[in-house]
Design a protein around this motif. Sequence first.
Motif, mmCIF file in Angstrom:
data_model
loop_
_atom_site.group_PDB
_atom_site.id
_atom_site.type_symbol
_atom_site.label_atom_id
_atom_site.label_comp_id
_atom_site.label_asym_id
_atom_site.label_seq_id
_atom_site.Cartn_x
_atom_site.Cartn_y
_atom_site.Cartn_z
ATOM 1 N N ALA A 104 -22.972 -1.235 -3.618
ATOM 2 C CA ALA A 104 -23.571 -0.169 -2.801
ATOM 3 C C ALA A 104 -25.071 -0.073 -3.072
ATOM 4 N N ALA A 105 -25.463 -0.187 -4.340
ATOM 5 C CA ALA A 105 -26.886 -0.074 -4.683
ATOM 6 C C ALA A 105 -27.679 -1.225 -4.061
ATOM 7 N N SER A 106 -27.131 -2.434 -4.114
ATOM 8 C CA SER A 106 -27.843 -3.574 -3.529
ATOM 9 C C SER A 106 -27.945 -3.438 -2.012
ATOM 10 N N ALA A 107 -26.866 -2.959 -1.371
ATOM 11 C CA ALA A 107 -26.893 -2.789 0.087
ATOM 12 C C ALA A 107 -27.948 -1.751 0.480
ATOM 13 N N ARG A 148 -12.442 -2.239 0.473
ATOM 14 C CA ARG A 148 -12.816 -1.502 1.691
ATOM 15 C C ARG A 148 -12.898 0.005 1.431
ATOM 16 N N ASP A 149 -11.837 0.583 0.884
ATOM 17 C CA ASP A 149 -11.819 2.043 0.723
ATOM 18 C C ASP A 149 -12.872 2.497 -0.284
ATOM 19 N N LEU A 150 -13.046 1.732 -1.354
ATOM 20 C CA LEU A 150 -14.016 2.135 -2.375
ATOM 21 C C LEU A 150 -15.444 2.041 -1.844
ATOM 22 N N LEU A 151 -15.704 1.019 -1.012
ATOM 23 C CA LEU A 151 -17.057 0.905 -0.433
ATOM 24 C C LEU A 151 -17.317 2.007 0.598
ATOM 25 N N ILE A 152 -16.292 2.398 1.337
ATOM 26 C CA ILE A 152 -16.450 3.507 2.292
ATOM 27 C C ILE A 152 -16.821 4.778 1.521
ATOM 28 N N GLU A 153 -16.090 5.042 0.423
ATOM 29 C CA GLU A 153 -16.379 6.236 -0.398
ATOM 30 C C GLU A 153 -17.792 6.195 -0.953
ATOM 31 N N SER A 154 -18.182 5.028 -1.399
ATOM 32 C CA SER A 154 -19.437 4.907 -2.116
ATOM 33 C C SER A 154 -20.659 4.895 -1.185
ATOM 34 N N THR A 155 -20.495 4.368 0.033
ATOM 35 C CA THR A 155 -21.660 4.228 0.929
ATOM 36 C C THR A 155 -21.618 5.195 2.109
ATOM 37 N N GLU A 156 -20.435 5.792 2.366
ATOM 38 C CA GLU A 156 -20.245 6.669 3.529
ATOM 39 C C GLU A 156 -20.524 5.941 4.846
ATOM 40 N N SER A 188 -28.486 -8.978 17.618
ATOM 41 C CA SER A 188 -28.308 -10.346 18.102
ATOM 42 C C SER A 188 -27.569 -11.207 17.088
ATOM 43 N N GLY A 189 -27.306 -10.645 15.888
ATOM 44 C CA GLY A 189 -26.658 -11.435 14.841
ATOM 45 C C GLY A 189 -27.650 -12.240 14.026
ATOM 46 N N SER A 190 -28.961 -11.991 14.222
ATOM 47 C CA SER A 190 -29.972 -12.697 13.432
ATOM 48 C C SER A 190 -30.208 -11.952 12.120
ATOM 49 N N ILE A 191 -30.444 -12.719 11.073
ATOM 50 C CA ILE A 191 -30.671 -12.126 9.755
ATOM 51 C C ILE A 191 -32.091 -11.565 9.696
ATOM 52 N N VAL A 192 -32.221 -10.261 9.376
ATOM 53 C CA VAL A 192 -33.559 -9.659 9.267
ATOM 54 C C VAL A 192 -33.922 -9.370 7.809
ATOM 55 N N ALA A 193 -32.957 -9.391 6.920
ATOM 56 C CA ALA A 193 -33.257 -9.197 5.493
ATOM 57 C C ALA A 193 -32.151 -9.840 4.676
ATOM 58 N N HIS A 194 -32.514 -10.268 3.486
ATOM 59 C CA HIS A 194 -31.566 -11.039 2.660
ATOM 60 C C HIS A 194 -31.924 -10.861 1.187
ATOM 61 N N ILE A 195 -30.947 -10.590 0.349
ATOM 62 C CA ILE A 195 -31.172 -10.703 -1.094
ATOM 63 C C ILE A 195 -29.945 -11.340 -1.735
ATOM 64 N N GLU A 196 -30.194 -11.943 -2.881
ATOM 65 C CA GLU A 196 -29.093 -12.484 -3.670
ATOM 66 C C GLU A 196 -29.142 -11.825 -5.030
ATOM 67 N N ALA A 197 -27.991 -11.615 -5.614
ATOM 68 C CA ALA A 197 -27.945 -11.010 -6.949
ATOM 69 C C ALA A 197 -26.822 -11.662 -7.732
ATOM 70 N N PRO A 198 -27.050 -11.904 -9.035
ATOM 71 C CA PRO A 198 -25.948 -12.436 -9.827
ATOM 72 C C PRO A 198 -24.812 -11.407 -9.869
ATOM 73 N N PRO A 199 -23.562 -11.868 -9.868
ATOM 74 C CA PRO A 199 -22.447 -10.910 -9.902
ATOM 75 C C PRO A 199 -22.525 -10.036 -11.160
ATOM 76 N N GLU A 200 -22.122 -8.768 -11.010
ATOM 77 C CA GLU A 200 -22.079 -7.864 -12.172
ATOM 78 C C GLU A 200 -21.105 -8.454 -13.201
ATOM 79 N N ASP A 201 -21.538 -8.489 -14.445
ATOM 80 C CA ASP A 201 -20.708 -9.093 -15.483
ATOM 81 C C ASP A 201 -19.800 -8.029 -16.108
ATOM 82 N N ILE A 258 -18.300 -1.752 -7.683
ATOM 83 C CA ILE A 258 -18.536 -1.150 -6.360
ATOM 84 C C ILE A 258 -19.919 -0.503 -6.315
ATOM 85 N N ALA A 259 -20.291 0.199 -7.384
ATOM 86 C CA ALA A 259 -21.610 0.847 -7.407
ATOM 87 C C ALA A 259 -22.711 -0.200 -7.301
ATOM 88 N N GLY A 260 -22.492 -1.358 -7.913
ATOM 89 C CA GLY A 260 -23.481 -2.439 -7.836
ATOM 90 C C GLY A 260 -23.663 -2.927 -6.402
#
Length: 405
Positions: free
Chosen positions: A127-130, A177-185, A102-115, A123-125
Motif C-alpha cells: 500500500a505504501a509503495s502504491a 484482495r481483501d487486505l489491500l482493499i482495507e489498507s488502501t480503500e 489507454s493502458g500506457s504506463i505513466v509511472a513505474h517503480i520497483e522495490a525489493p520484496p519485504e523480507d 500488505i502495508a508495504g
Amino acid sequence: MKRGSNMPAVGTYNQTLVLDMIRRSPSGLSRIELAELTGLSAQTLSNVARKLSLAGLILEGDRVVSGPGKPRTMLQLNRRARFAVGIHLDPSIDTFVVVDLSGSIVAHIEAPPEDTDATPDLIAGLAASAHALLRSADVPFDRVLGIGAALPGPIDDAAGMVLTPPLLPNWHHTRVRDLLIESTELPVVVEKDVIAAMVGELWADADHALRDAALLYYGAGVGLGIAHDGDAVRGRTGNAGDIGHLIVDPSGPPCQCGMRGCLGVTVAPERLLFDAGITDSLETPWGAVPAGLDELRTRAQGGDARALAVCARAAESLARAIVLVNNMLDTGTVVIGGPAWSRLSELLEPPLRAALPTIPQITTTRPLRLVEARLGTDLAAAGAACLVLDSMFTARASDLMISAS
Ligand SMILES: [Zn+2]
C-alpha cells in the motif's frame, strides 16, 4: 456470475462499446465512422457520445476534411481521465505501475520484496509503495479506479488469495484482495500473473491482432497466457496456463516432478546462470538473478562459447514449448515477454525464430507469428492495472444478458 463484481459498473453497454472503439483508434473516430462500426443510429450515438464527453472520458478532437460534406470531428480518448495501479509480486522484485486509460504506463517503480512473513507488514508495504507512486506521478486520487494485483499461481480467485506458489513462501495463504482493499480503500482485483499479462496485451490491441493468441511469460518462472476470441482464458479456477512441466528436452535437467527436461527447470534463470559458469550453485538468491542474466548477456555478446551454448539451448527449449502449445491451441500468434525474456531477448530471439520451423513436432499449416510483448518487462504489473480498466470498460455481449443470480 460476472467477474470483477466488486468494481462499480461504468456506463451502459453502448457506452462501453463506443469507448472501446475510440480507445483502440489512436487518431480517434468520427461519429459517422462510429455509427457504421456499431450499427447504432445517429441519434443514439450522439447521446452516447455526449454522456462519455460529460463523464470526461472522451474529447472532441481535430476536425478532419475528407471528401465532400461537412468536416468530421474526431472523438478521442481522454487518456488522463482515469488511472489504475498495477502490482506484480515476484520472487526477485516487486513492480508497481500506474497506467492511464489507454493502458500506457505513466509511472513505474520497483522495490525489493519485504523480507518478512508478517502479513500486515507485507500488505502495508504494498500500500505504501502504491501511494508513493501515485503521489510521484501527480495523479489525482479521485481519478484512480482501483488496484490490480498480479500474483504467481496457484491462486484462489474466488477468495482473492495467494495459495502456495513455491517461489513466494512469505505470501502463502494471504488474502491479498481483501487486505489491500482495507489498507488502501480502493477497489482491488487479483489475477494470476500470466493471465493479467494477457489482459494487458489485449487492452491496447488496436487492430485485434491478438484475438486468438498465446503469451509465453518468461521470468522467475514460465507460464502461458491464452486469448480466445479477444478474452483472456482463465480456466475453471483462474489458474490456466501452467506449462512448467511441458517436456522440452528429454535429456535435460531433472525436475521435482520426477521427469527430466520440463520447461520450468530447463529454462529457469538460475539453471542458465549455473550452466554458463556464472554461479556455482543452483541456489542463486532471487535478488542476484537480474544481474546474473545481465552478465550472461554480456558474456554471450562477447563471444563466450559457454554462454552462447546456454542461450542456444534455452532458445531451442522455448521454441519447442511454443510449437507444442500451438499444436494444442492453434492460435498462430505467440506473444513473448517477461523480465528474463527482456534481459536476454537479443540473444534468444534469432535462434528461437530459426528453430521454430525445425522442431519435429510442428503441425501448423502457416508460419507462426512471434511478437514481442507491448508492455515489455512490466507486462504482468501493467496487465494487472489493465484488469481494473478491463473490468469497468470492456464491452462484452455477455453483459447484455440478465444474470440469473
Ligand atoms: Zn516437471
